[in-house]
Design an enzyme around this catalytic site. Structure first.
Site, short mmCIF file in Angstrom:
data_model
loop_
_atom_site.label_atom_id
_atom_site.label_comp_id
_atom_site.label_asym_id
_atom_site.label_seq_id
_atom_site.Cartn_x
_atom_site.Cartn_y
_atom_site.Cartn_z
N THR A 1 55.71 38.61 11.50
CA THR A 1 55.63 40.06 11.31
C THR A 1 54.39 40.57 12.05
O THR A 1 53.33 39.96 12.00
CB THR A 1 55.55 40.43 9.83
OG1 THR A 1 56.74 39.94 9.19
CG2 THR A 1 55.46 41.93 9.62
N PHE B 1 51.75 43.61 12.32
CA PHE B 1 51.18 44.69 11.51
C PHE B 1 50.33 45.57 12.40
O PHE B 1 49.73 45.08 13.36
CB PHE B 1 50.28 44.11 10.41
CG PHE B 1 51.03 43.28 9.40
CD1 PHE B 1 51.43 43.82 8.19
CD2 PHE B 1 51.35 41.96 9.67
CE1 PHE B 1 52.13 43.07 7.26
CE2 PHE B 1 52.06 41.20 8.76
CZ PHE B 1 52.45 41.75 7.55
#
Ligand code: PEP
Ligand code: MN
Length: 714
Positions: A288, A290
């Site tokens: 992921t 961010f």
């Protein structure tokens, strides 16, 4: 009988076995490794100091390549894996670069610690990402979890947090749309990024056999990403939970032997759970990304390899996106991401989120973005920030998936960013771009100038296109007075042929005792009446604070004559993706007016419509002197659409239609006319307001007035 002491029992008093001795030796070597790393990092801190004081590049790829080649050679000579050594050295270099940066880092911070907002409960992946981001910079954090992304962002704007760390995309699930939408609506700046491996495990309050599980809790993403593993537990029901860490917390609290949760190992440990199984995601490579947000942009030294994120709205012309993208590529700006999102309230229209390699502190990048501004209809700069090191494992996974797989020992191909993360934030003055003088009279404007764009700009208001060869009628009362009044006016002007409904709700009145407008309640009435009649709506904003809330409702935001040089208001209008109707100040020259429009365009919003509404002269027979010569002058000087307001321009009902017709003959691209169902009862500007039948006659009369042919005025 007492057990024989086992040979590897550390409590044994016997002399150490050969295995024990070896292990102790390994422990010693590990300590040495740490000491050596510490020495390496200490040297890096000194290098950082030296670099900060010199123009030396922060990152010297040539030197890194040489260094890596040297240690690889050394490794081979020592008879160990060059790949292993290369990986370790790359990680050390990446970490060293982050540490160097910590020296000069000016990340926003309230006090000693950096207050960071994230979405989720403690130990959520976002929390882990936020800790990794600060940790790598040697900063201490105070982390607060919020229920939603919007609340985490609100913590920033209310100064309860210095940074917010929000997920923007996941390699399995794709983009996180709510976060993209926040970037669009809120005044937030991207100051960094972090990449985290999502490594799910299954955890329970005790070490129970998997077959005893009846419920597995997790965020829907967590459940979905581990679907294949869950299929091996047919008796365990998947239960969706608010987030993975909260699922862990819930399982820990319930303490029942039949429930487990899916989430990070860190969360499992933090909530005192036992990890039953690690690495349970279907896809081993699950990452992921961010973004790190702040309320103010941070300028990073141009030597730092950066990425720049933008929001782009293209013009309503065929090939518009292609032209914007070619512009980037012609300026050697590498596109690393292009994401499209629907434009709210504009079915089948899109806005684009663009990431490019480069830093706005670099003059070349800044100049290219300036050109892009004139090509795009709206451009919002979200920020330039250091590229996050691509973790070695992620890079390998990507290379392995690529059709031309490279072996791990071969050098990284040129298009793969090597591991870098250099958040050296240094104050760098904004790049000076030489002001162009041609066609701008005083050099005070260039984005609005015809020189920057020979073609007419067409601005979209709701579904109405303003500018070019079109002729747009904006009509309605001076002020919204009641539900009935605005509904009647909306129907009447629509029936007569108007395209946009007007109505003031914040009224800039000469006297503080005069009717000031109905405010937001009036805006709701205006929007509802426009919606019912099928007309987009325009209303005036008086202050920067009104801009965003009004922009959520109105289709077009008017800047009144009295506010033409309210620069803070203009700047704020430049930051939102809503068209602006900019009226001419009663004592402003055309060049001052264009410079005011430039304020909006310079911030990235190219959707400006100009409106001539009369200027103050010695003449007192009319309320103002409508300067129709401004219309052809503007056609020469700017590509922006030009409307005329004969109502405020004359102040007298009888003069409105003749001046409207004259405006069309002069080449105006539309009109703004005050129409009231009962002008004699109007709370403001009744004398200049037309009744619906009068407006009907004005519109019919327009058809008898030829608009100048293209090129006749310019
Ligand atoms: C209006 O349009 O209602 C208005 C106040 O106009 P101006 O700013 O041109 O006076
Ligand atoms: Mn008015």
């Amino acid at each position: 009988m007492a057990d024989e002491p086992r040979s590897d029992d550390p409590t044994s008093s016997e002399s150490p076995s050969p295995l024990d001795a070896l292990r102790r030796e390994i422990d010693g070597v590990d300590r040495e490794l740490v000491d050596v790393l510490a020495r390496r990092l200490a040297l890096i801190e000194r290098v950082a100091g030296a670099k900060a004081a010199s123009p030396a590049p922060i990152r010297d790829r040539g030197r890194e390549d040489e260094l890596i080649a040297r240690v690889e050679q050394h490794a081979r000579a020592a008879g160990i894996s060059a790949t292993l050594v290369r990986k370790i050295v790359e990680e050390v270099i990446a970490h060293g670069l982050v540490r160097q940066a910590a020296h000069v880092s000016r990340l926003p911070r309230g006090g000693e610690v950096v207050r960071v907002a994230f979405q989720g409960v403690p130990w959520a992946y976002s929390h882990l990402a936020a800790m990794a981001y600060l940790g790598a910079r040697g900063l201490e954090g105070e982390f607060t979890g919020h229920r939603t992304f919007a609340r985490a962002a609100a913590a920033l704007t209310s100064s309860a947090a210095d940074l917010a760390v929000l997920p923007i995309e996941n390699t399995t699930a794709g983009s996180i749309n709510q976060v993209y939408d926040l970037l669009r609506t809120e005044d937030l700046h991207v100051v960094g990024e972090e990449v985290l491996r999502v490594d799910h495990c299954l955890a329970a309050p005790a070490d129970v056999p998997l077959s005893s599980l009846r419920r597995v809790l997790s965020h829907p993403q967590g459940l979905e990403q581990c679907a294949a593993f869950l299929a091996t537990l047919p008796l365990a029901e998947p239960v969706t939970w608010f987030d993975t860490a909260e699922a862990m917390a819930a399982v820990a609290k319930a303490g029942d032997g039949t429930a487990a949760a899916i989430g990070s190992v860190a969360a499992a440990e933090a909530y005192g759970l036992t990890v039953l199984r690690r690495g349970i995601a279907d896809q081993e490579q699950n990452w992921t990304r961010f973004i790190v947000l702040a309320t103010e942009p941070v300028r990073f030294d141009p030597r730092v390899p950066c990425k720049t994120s933008l929001i782009l709205v293209t013009r309503h012309e065929p090939g518009a996106l292609l032209r914007c993208l070619s512009l980037l590529s012609n300026n050697a700006l590498q596109l690393t991401k292009l994401e499209s999102r629907p434009r709210p309230g504009r079915p089948w229209e899109y806005m684009f989120f663009v990431d490019i390699e480069g830093n706005v502190a670099d003059e070349r990048v800044a100049a290219a973005l300036e050109v892009l501004k004139s090509e795009a209809l709206y451009l919002k700069l979200l920020g330039s920030y250091p590229v996050k090191a691509e973790p070695a494992a992620a890079r390998e996974a990507r290379l392995a998936e690529a059709p031309t797989a490279e072996s791990a020992t071969s050098p990284a191909p040129a298009d793969v960013p090597a591991s870098v993360d250099v958040p050296a934030s240094v104050d760098v003055p904004a790049p000076a771009i030489a002001p162009t003088r041609s066609g701008t009279r005083s050099g005070a404007y260039r984005l609005v100038s015809r020189d920057s764009r020979p073609e007419d700009t067409v601005v979209r208001v709701g579904d109405v296109l303003v500018g070019g060869a079109g002729f747009t009628l904006i009509a309605g009362p001076c002020a919204v007075e009641s539900k009935e009044q605005i509904e009647t006016a909306a129907r009447a002007v629509k029936d007569a042929g108007a395209h946009v409904l007007r109505g003031g709700v914040f009224k800039p009145r000469t006297s503080p005792y005069a009717f000031q407008g109905l405010g937001f309640a009036g805006l709701e009435l205006l929007a509802a009446a426009g919606h019912a009649a099928g007309l987009p709506v325009v209303t005036e904003v008086l202050s920067p604070e009104q801009v965003r809330p009004v922009a959520r409702i109105a289709d077009l935001l008017q800047v009144g004559a009295r506010n033409m040089q309210n620069f803070e208001l203009l700047r704020e209008l430049g930051r939102v993706d809503r068209p602006v109707l900019l009226k001419r100040g009663p004592s402003s020259t055309i060049d001052e007016w264009l410079a005011a429009a430039e304020y909006v365009l310079a911030q990235g919003n190219g959707q400006v419509i100009l409106c001539e509404r009369g200027i103050r002269t010695f003449e007192s027979a009319t309320r103002n002197t409508l300067d129709l010569s401004a219309v052809p002058v503007l056609a020469e000087r700017t590509h922006l659409p030009v409307l005329v307001d004969p109502s405020h321009g004359t102040g007298r009902r009888a003069l409105v239609a003749p001046m409207a017709w004259a405006a069309r003959a002069a080449g105006a691209q539309g009109l703004l006319v005050e129409v009231h169902p009962e002008p004699e009862r109007a709370l403001s500007d009744g004398d200049q307001s037309l009744s619906p039948p009068e407006f009907g006659r004005l519109v019919r009369g327009l058809s008898r007035v030829p608009a100048p042919a293209a090129g006749e005025t310019a």
